[in-house]
Scaffold this motif. Structure first.
Motif, mmCIF file in Angstrom:
data_model
loop_
_atom_site.group_PDB
_atom_site.id
_atom_site.type_symbol
_atom_site.label_atom_id
_atom_site.label_comp_id
_atom_site.label_asym_id
_atom_site.label_seq_id
_atom_site.Cartn_x
_atom_site.Cartn_y
_atom_site.Cartn_z
ATOM 1 N N ASP A 1 -6.971 -13.240 47.826
ATOM 2 C CA ASP A 1 -7.319 -14.331 46.924
ATOM 3 C C ASP A 1 -6.192 -15.347 46.768
ATOM 4 O OD1 ASP A 1 -10.047 -13.792 45.761
ATOM 5 O OD2 ASP A 1 -9.102 -11.848 45.471
ATOM 6 N N GLU B 1 -16.557 -20.640 37.422
ATOM 7 C CA GLU B 1 -15.576 -19.870 38.185
ATOM 8 C C GLU B 1 -16.268 -19.295 39.414
ATOM 9 O OE1 GLU B 1 -12.800 -17.723 35.754
ATOM 10 O OE2 GLU B 1 -12.673 -16.133 37.246
ATOM 11 N N ILE B 2 -15.929 -19.822 40.554
ATOM 12 C CA ILE B 2 -16.593 -19.369 41.771
ATOM 13 C C ILE B 2 -16.054 -18.011 42.168
ATOM 14 C CG2 ILE B 2 -16.880 -19.860 44.226
ATOM 15 C CD1 ILE B 2 -17.027 -22.821 43.297
ATOM 16 N N ILE B 3 -16.979 -17.089 42.398
ATOM 17 C CA ILE B 3 -16.610 -15.707 42.627
ATOM 18 C C ILE B 3 -15.852 -15.581 43.941
ATOM 19 C CG2 ILE B 3 -17.589 -13.405 43.089
ATOM 20 C CD1 ILE B 3 -19.856 -14.372 41.109
ATOM 21 N N SER B 4 -14.856 -14.724 43.907
ATOM 22 C CA SER B 4 -14.027 -14.487 45.074
ATOM 23 C C SER B 4 -14.899 -14.147 46.283
ATOM 24 C CB SER B 4 -13.084 -13.327 44.759
ATOM 25 O OG SER B 4 -12.465 -12.873 45.906
ATOM 26 N N ASN C 1 -5.410 -7.731 45.424
ATOM 27 C CA ASN C 1 -6.081 -9.013 45.651
ATOM 28 C C ASN C 1 -5.288 -10.028 46.464
ATOM 29 O OD1 ASN C 1 -8.396 -8.283 44.001
ATOM 30 N ND2 ASN C 1 -6.961 -8.416 42.303
ATOM 31 N N LYS D 1 -11.433 -24.558 44.051
ATOM 32 C CA LYS D 1 -12.040 -23.685 43.043
ATOM 33 C C LYS D 1 -11.461 -23.937 41.658
ATOM 34 C CE LYS D 1 -13.506 -19.929 46.022
ATOM 35 N NZ LYS D 1 -13.424 -18.508 46.307
#
Lengths: 314, 496
Positions: free
Chosen positions: B398, B247-250, B395, B237
């Motif tokens: 992530d 930006e690839i979403i979580s 988070n 990512k």
């Protein structure tokens, strides 16, 4: 970014080295008192910390050698008057370590800055001793006798001078006190400032807290001063007097009790600066750094929650 | 194409530089161990103990469309099929096939070269890639054919040649020695996934590799892009962010955005499979560290770590071993374990005393280097006090476990170990919570069903009662009728 591979004890040592310049300037003006206070403080701190570590069945050597307790002792010792009686620093540092640090679970777990907790405890409990400052250079023997009450203080430093200090330094005359010590205090502040710059340069502290701290002081004092030039202390006096630089670079930057996010650190430092000026101007105590730091310590968990950085992909 | 960047990360110089990058052909191993662990499910062995196998022969295959086959990398006799320890993050044992070499290196028949891959349909090529046992060779080992066949509207194919793990040099060597093969491999992948363009990402400290690729690349759909040398630039990512500023979403994957990432070693494996009909039986492995003289080896899969280490003139001191990389790799205790498809490097370092772990002083250096923007110091606090819910709120899922925080922590706290433990634990908790929820649902349904049954039964009973009552009333009525009739008959009789 470039990195310094470091250990926590290395960082603590660097902070202690950075304090050396300010301590030396302080010695230059007021003599051996500060050295005695530091020695007393460090010895007491190590003894109390060891005792508590033994009670808690923790490894004494590794905890003492991380340097944090020595740093706390030095910070408290240089915050109190250098001619305070010997038991003041002993009581203060014991309180700081027991109630400020060990009861929370030791290094890293304390909510409040231990040195400032000890300072406020002393200030409230022994206001006379905590506001009697030296104005002269004391030789080693003089300092020893003053601190340990070995002989009649009057015989050594002169009754008139001590009386003069006591008379001129009542709790309410904060401005007066600041004025009396102007040149020496400004130089001491400069010493701590350069020590702080060294820490910034070695990347042991980040710029966020000291800069926002000073900005907080400048903005608040300038606003007050503009509102009434005759009544309030000008901005440059706020910056150069009292414990401003020590607070900005060494006390507010204690990472354990400060906010840990970048945005949070800016808010934290700025509000400490604001509160300091408010206490100095409207409060009953000569300096407000300890109170400001403790008040802001309380808000850290809240600041940390609302200043989380943006997470990738959220 | 602009160069973007991502926050955090750290610059670490390669601690064990080579004077000259080369690839040494490792000698044939006497014995190989092929683990049958697969991404999803398990490949079944299709040979039995005592069978003679050739190089490239399939020894384990799978029916699922997800997994890939395993091939023997030497010719010889199958010694055993059993569970063994292999170097894997999970620490589990896996079923393995052990083959003893006959030293002949006899190959199965492979049908020569075929450069003109465009004659094949995409499905055939995907099949070849699957049957050749190709998985992502960067570290995760995700089956390549799945990525390239499942993607929808693919616009960009990213070839990851960053090799950001400091000290690992196998991809660098591969790019310098096989640039033509890599480009052709990329062209095959482009043909299959239908992307408009391919971007090869190389860190700017690998100039020789960059030049090598630049001179052989004549395809204007393939761009070669240098990115600043910074650790974690190879994370999928983050690489996409650095190359495309996307930006690839979580929670989503590159594949959802029409982007495929492939490791550069994988493209060479694709070339070998499609053009040479050669399955994945060897790879390039960097052996490095201060306990050996560093080098790159091309080695048959399944050879032991020891086999390579003994060829790298190790010194006589005691060593620590680590596989994959100094940052994200895993420590290896037993060097008799086999080299797998994702083993990019073996670190052999002189034993050093471990640094003492001190308390966290919340200095915040970890959050400065975190490429994801997490607050490791807060996560550590919550994980240590077992407040996993709080950690999830901060988070934790992530975290890519890149170990930047471990690297900079002045208190030497193994933060990533705490985080991966917490992740596993909370995952387990979620599974258990799901189970509890399912059980509760079932219980509720059972209650509902019982209640419904009772109601139904009661209704039936009520109906029955009603029916009986009606029947009784009817009967009585009929009886009465009979009685009345009898009465009437009697009256008539009496009248006579």
């Amino acid at each position: 970014m470039t990195l310094i591979l470091s250990s926590t004890s290395w960082m603590m040592r660097q902070v202690i080295y950075a304090l050396a310049l300010g301590i030396f300037v302080s010695y230059y003006f007021f003599g051996w008192g500060i050295v005695l206070q530091i020695v007393l403080g460090v010895i007491t701190a190590v003894v109390v910390e060891s005792a508590f570590l033994a009670l808690r069945r923790r490894d004494i050597i590794s905890s003492i050698s991380d340097g944090s307790v020595i740093l706390t002792a030095i910070l408290l010792a240089i915050s109190i008057p250098s001619i305070a009686p010997w038991w003041v620093i002993i009581v203060g540092i014991s309180f700081a370590i027991i109630f400020g640090k060990q009861l929370y679970g030791g290094l890293g777990n304390n909510l409040f800055n231990p040195a400032m907790l000890g300072y406020v405890f002393l200030l409230i409990s022994y206001p006379l001793q905590m506001s009697t400052w030296s104005i002269n250079f004391l030789s080693f023997n003089q300092a020893l006798e003053v601190v340990f009450n070995l002989s009649n203080i009057d015989a050594i430093s002169g009754a008139t001078k001590l009386d003069e200090i006591k008379n001129s330094l009542s709790l309410s005359s904060s401005i007066q006190q600041l004025e009396i010590h102007f040149p020496s205090q400004a130089w001491i502040n400069a010493g701590f400032f350069f020590g702080g710059v060294y820490l910034l340069f070695r990347k042991i502290i980040s710029w966020h807290i000291p800069v926002s701290f000073l900005v907080g002081i400048v903005i608040t004092s300038v606003l007050l001063w503009i509102s009434n030039v005759d009544l309030y202390i000008p901005m440059q006096n706020h910056i150069m007097l009292g414990g401003t630089m020590l607070g900005a670079f060494f006390i507010a930057t204690d990472p354990v009790s400060a906010s840990t996010t970048l945005k949070g650190r800016i808010i934290y430092g700025f509000l400490i600066g604001v509160i300091i000026v408010i206490i100095r101007t409207f409060g009953g105590y000569p300096d407000g750094i300890a109170f400001a730091v403790l008040l802001m310590n309380m808000t850290v968990p809240l600041i940390d929650i609302y200043t989380q950085p943006k997470v990738f992909g959220k | 194409m602009g160069n973007y960047s991502f926050n955090g990360g750290i610059v670490i110089k390669n601690p064990y530089l080579l004077n000259k990058v080369e690839i040494i052909q490792a000698s044939l191993p006497k014995k190989i161990i092929l683990p049958l662990q697969k991404f999803d499910g398990k490949a079944e062995p299709c040979v039995s103990v005592g069978d003679y196998v050739l190089v490239g022969q399939v020894v384990a295959s799978t029916e699922s469309g997800f997994d890939v086959s395993s091939h023997s990398s030497i010719s010889g006799v199958v010694l055993s099929i059993d569970t063994q320890d292999i170097a894997h993050k999970s620490g589990f044992k896996f079923q393995c096939i052990t083959i003893k070499s006959d030293g002949e290196d006899k190959w199965i028949d492979n049908k020569g070269c075929n450069v003109d891959f465009l004659h094949y349909s995409k499905e055939v090529l995907v099949g070849i890639i699957q049957k050749s046992g190709i998985v992502g060779m960067g570290g995760a080992g995700f089956p390549t054919h799945v990525k390239i066949s499942k993607v929808l509207d693919c616009h960009t194919l990213i070839i990851n040649g960053t090799e950001c793990e400091p000290g690992v040099m196998c991809d660098d060597a591969l790019m310098q020695f096989y640039p033509k093969e890599i480009i052709l491999g990329i062209e095959i992948l482009l043909y299959i996934c239908g992307a408009d363009r391919a971007i090869i990402a190389i860190e700017d400290d690998k100039q020789a590799a960059y030049q090598a690729l630049l001179t052989v690349n004549h395809n204007d759909r393939i761009n070669i892009n240098q990115i600043p040398t910074k650790y974690t630039s190879g994370a999928e990512k983050l690489l996409i962010k650095a190359l495309l500023d996307i930006e690839i979403i979580s929670g989503r994957f590159a594949i959802n955005e029409g982007i495929i990432c492939q490791n550069i070693s994988t493209t060479k494996a694709v070339f070998d499979a499609v053009i040479n009909h050669k399955p994945l039986i060897s790879r390039i492995v960097t052996v490095t560290g201060n306990g050996v003289s560093p080098n790159n080896f091309e080695v048959r899969l399944g050879a032991s770590f020891k086999h390579l280490i003994s060829m790298s003139t190790p010194n006589t001191k005691e060593h620590n071993y680590r596989m994959g990389g100094m940052m994200m790799g895993i420590d290896v205790v037993d060097i008799n374990m086999p080299i797998g498809k994702t083993t990019s490097a073996i670190f052999v370092n002189n034993k050093m005393p471990k640094p003492i772990i001190q308390e966290c002083i919340r200095c915040g250096q970890c959050s400065e280097v975190c490429p994801i923007g997490l607050l490791p110091q807060q996560l550590y606090w919550y994980v240590k006090s077992k407040s996993f819910e709080k950690a999830l709120k901060y988070n934790l899922p992530d975290c890519i476990e890149c170990a930047c925080c471990d690297y900079v922590c002045p208190s030497h706290i193994p933060l990533v170990s705490y985080f991966s433990f917490a992740k596993m634990f909370s995952k387990q908790q979620t599974i258990e919570q799901d189970k509890v929820n399912i059980a509760r649902e079932r219980f509720k349904y059972r209650e509902h069903r019982l209640k419904r049954n009772n109601l139904e039964r009661a209704q039936v009973m009520l109906d029955k009662k009603k029916f009986l009552k009606e029947k009784m009333v009817k009967e009585q009525f009929q009886k009465q009728k009979i009685i009345d009739a009898m009465k009437r008959v009697k009256q008539v009789k009496d009248n006579f």
